[in-house]
Design a protein around this motif. Structure first.
Motif, mmCIF file in Angstrom:
data_model
loop_
_atom_site.group_PDB
_atom_site.id
_atom_site.type_symbol
_atom_site.label_atom_id
_atom_site.label_comp_id
_atom_site.label_asym_id
_atom_site.label_seq_id
_atom_site.Cartn_x
_atom_site.Cartn_y
_atom_site.Cartn_z
ATOM 1 N N LEU A 1 -13.501 4.390 0.533
ATOM 2 C CA LEU A 1 -14.561 4.995 -0.193
ATOM 3 C C LEU A 1 -15.799 5.115 0.665
ATOM 4 N N LEU B 1 -10.371 1.904 -9.752
ATOM 5 C CA LEU B 1 -11.141 0.644 -9.218
ATOM 6 C C LEU B 1 -12.618 0.323 -10.521
ATOM 7 N N TYR C 1 -19.057 6.160 -4.853
ATOM 8 C CA TYR C 1 -18.058 7.188 -5.469
ATOM 9 C C TYR C 1 -19.195 8.462 -5.787
ATOM 10 N N HIS D 1 -4.427 -5.696 -7.500
ATOM 11 C CA HIS D 1 -5.010 -4.640 -6.400
ATOM 12 C C HIS D 1 -5.610 -3.908 -7.291
ATOM 13 N N ALA D 2 -6.571 -3.094 -6.887
ATOM 14 C CA ALA D 2 -7.259 -2.114 -7.494
ATOM 15 C C ALA D 2 -6.603 -0.859 -7.885
ATOM 16 N N TYR D 3 -5.688 -0.567 -6.839
ATOM 17 C CA TYR D 3 -4.747 0.545 -6.938
ATOM 18 C C TYR D 3 -3.377 0.204 -6.358
ATOM 19 N N VAL E 1 -2.838 8.520 -2.336
ATOM 20 C CA VAL E 1 -3.629 7.394 -1.615
ATOM 21 C C VAL E 1 -3.250 7.459 -0.176
ATOM 22 N N ILE F 1 -8.643 6.703 -6.076
ATOM 23 C CA ILE F 1 -8.770 5.260 -6.209
ATOM 24 C C ILE F 1 -10.169 4.905 -7.061
ATOM 25 N N ALA F 2 -11.229 5.438 -6.990
ATOM 26 C CA ALA F 2 -12.546 5.186 -7.469
ATOM 27 C C ALA F 2 -12.380 5.127 -8.968
ATOM 28 N N PHE G 1 -19.700 0.280 -5.702
ATOM 29 C CA PHE G 1 -19.016 1.265 -5.597
ATOM 30 C C PHE G 1 -19.153 2.477 -6.459
ATOM 31 N N SER H 1 -10.253 -3.146 1.446
ATOM 32 C CA SER H 1 -9.334 -1.922 1.496
ATOM 33 C C SER H 1 -10.000 -0.890 0.719
ATOM 34 N N ASN H 2 -10.646 -1.088 -0.399
ATOM 35 C CA ASN H 2 -11.295 -0.256 -0.925
ATOM 36 C C ASN H 2 -12.657 0.153 -0.403
#
Length: 312
Positions: free
Chosen positions: A280, A78, A32, A173-175, A101, A74-75, A28, A275-276
């Motif tokens: 991304l 994450l 990004y 969750h990451a976000y 988001v 989000i990055a 990731f 979802s990420n």
């Protein structure tokens, strides 16, 4: 944690990845970085070259700006979660992230629809294109898309903020995705669930139907051309946009289907990572697709690179 009133802090985490989650930063992180550099370069090229100040490229600049915002929303969180573990965030910041988001995702889908309509006019009615599609009308379209995205997404944080008690204060969750936060709520969340489902179907469904209709008109116009070479040239003007559409909707559809129908068969970390990837991957790929396949942008970028190289 035990239920209680909303704390000024919440925490996001990805449970179940184990010791290997830090290695995912190697996936990731470059995505990004590519999204930042690629979209910033695209915006710079379009800005400094006055010959690119045309409706098609202005829509492309809007897409690049949206991609920058979406990736940045989000990055960083994450990567922090993957590297350092659960991340503490302000409850208000969580709601703000939720808004951006979902609003930027809706904006991206709307811009792709606008670009499809632009290509439909360019291919179907090329002689009338300069009259029908102007910079002013593109500006109005972008403003309308922005207002629409804001209007339909504002209820998300408002519907969550009305609740006072939560089962826990850790968002797995990451976000701060809307449904990830709703899962922690103590109370009747039927309105949240129905609005989230209706919004997903309405926004994505309408935009996909509009894009399909636009490409139906494009296909009809292309098939009316007399020679194969003319058909290939006309269709080639849409190839970059088709790749961008696939990069946005295919991972999104896969993520949606695994979330809705594979909840008990697909592990939770896989849902989260998908979802990420969905959010991304398009910002990382779009600059490459347009930079490589769009002749004007590619030539202008090479000219800039050669000029800077000569200076050194």
């Amino acid at each position: 944690m035990l239920a209680g009133t909303p704390s000024p802090h919440s925490a996001s985490s990805i449970r179940g990845l184990g010791d290997g989650q830090a290695w995912l930063t190697l996936v990731f992180g470059p995505m990004y970085l590519l999204a930042l550099l690629g979209n910033a370069t695209l915006l710079t090229v379009i800005q400094i070259d006055s010959t690119l100040h045309q409706p098609m490229f202005l829509l492309l600049a809007t897409l690049a700006a949206t991609d920058l915002g979406l990736a940045t929303s989000i990055a960083p969180g994450l990567l922090s979660v993957l590297w350092f573990g659960p991340l503490s965030v302000q409850y208000a910041v969580c709601l703000i992230q939720m808004f951006f988001v979902h609003a930027l995702t809706a904006m991206e889908s709307g811009v792709l629809l606008a670009m499809a309509c632009d290509r439909a006019v360019a291919v179907g009615r090329p002689l009338h294109y300069p009259i029908l599609v102007t910079k002013a009308r593109v500006g109005y379209a972008v403003l309308a898309l922005t207002l629409k995205a804001v209007a339909i997404v504002v209820p998300f944080p408002l519907l969550v903020a009305r609740f006072e008690h939560f089962h826990a204060k850790i968002i797995h969750h990451a976000y701060c995705a809307h449904m990830a936060v709703v899962e922690l709520v103590v109370g009747n969340t039927r309105v949240n669930n129905l609005y989230g489902l209706a919004l997903s179907l309405a926004v994505s469904g309408v935009d996909i139907l509009g894009i399909a209709g636009s490409y139906g008109l494009i296909a009809h116009a292309v098939l009316q051309l007399p020679t194969w070479e003319a058909r290939a040239k006309a269709f080639g003007t849409c190839s970059s946009h088709i790749c961008v559409i696939l990069a946005f909707y295919v991972p999104g559809l896969f993520s949606y289907l695994t979330h809705r129908f594979g909840r008990h068969t697909v592990p939770k970390p896989v849902h989260i990572l998908l979802s990420n990837v969905y959010l991304l991957l398009p910002p990382a790929l779009n600059p490459l697709i347009y930079g490589v396949r769009t002749k004007q942008i590619r030539n202008r970028f090479l000219e800039m690179f050669k000029f800077r190289k000569k200076q050194f």
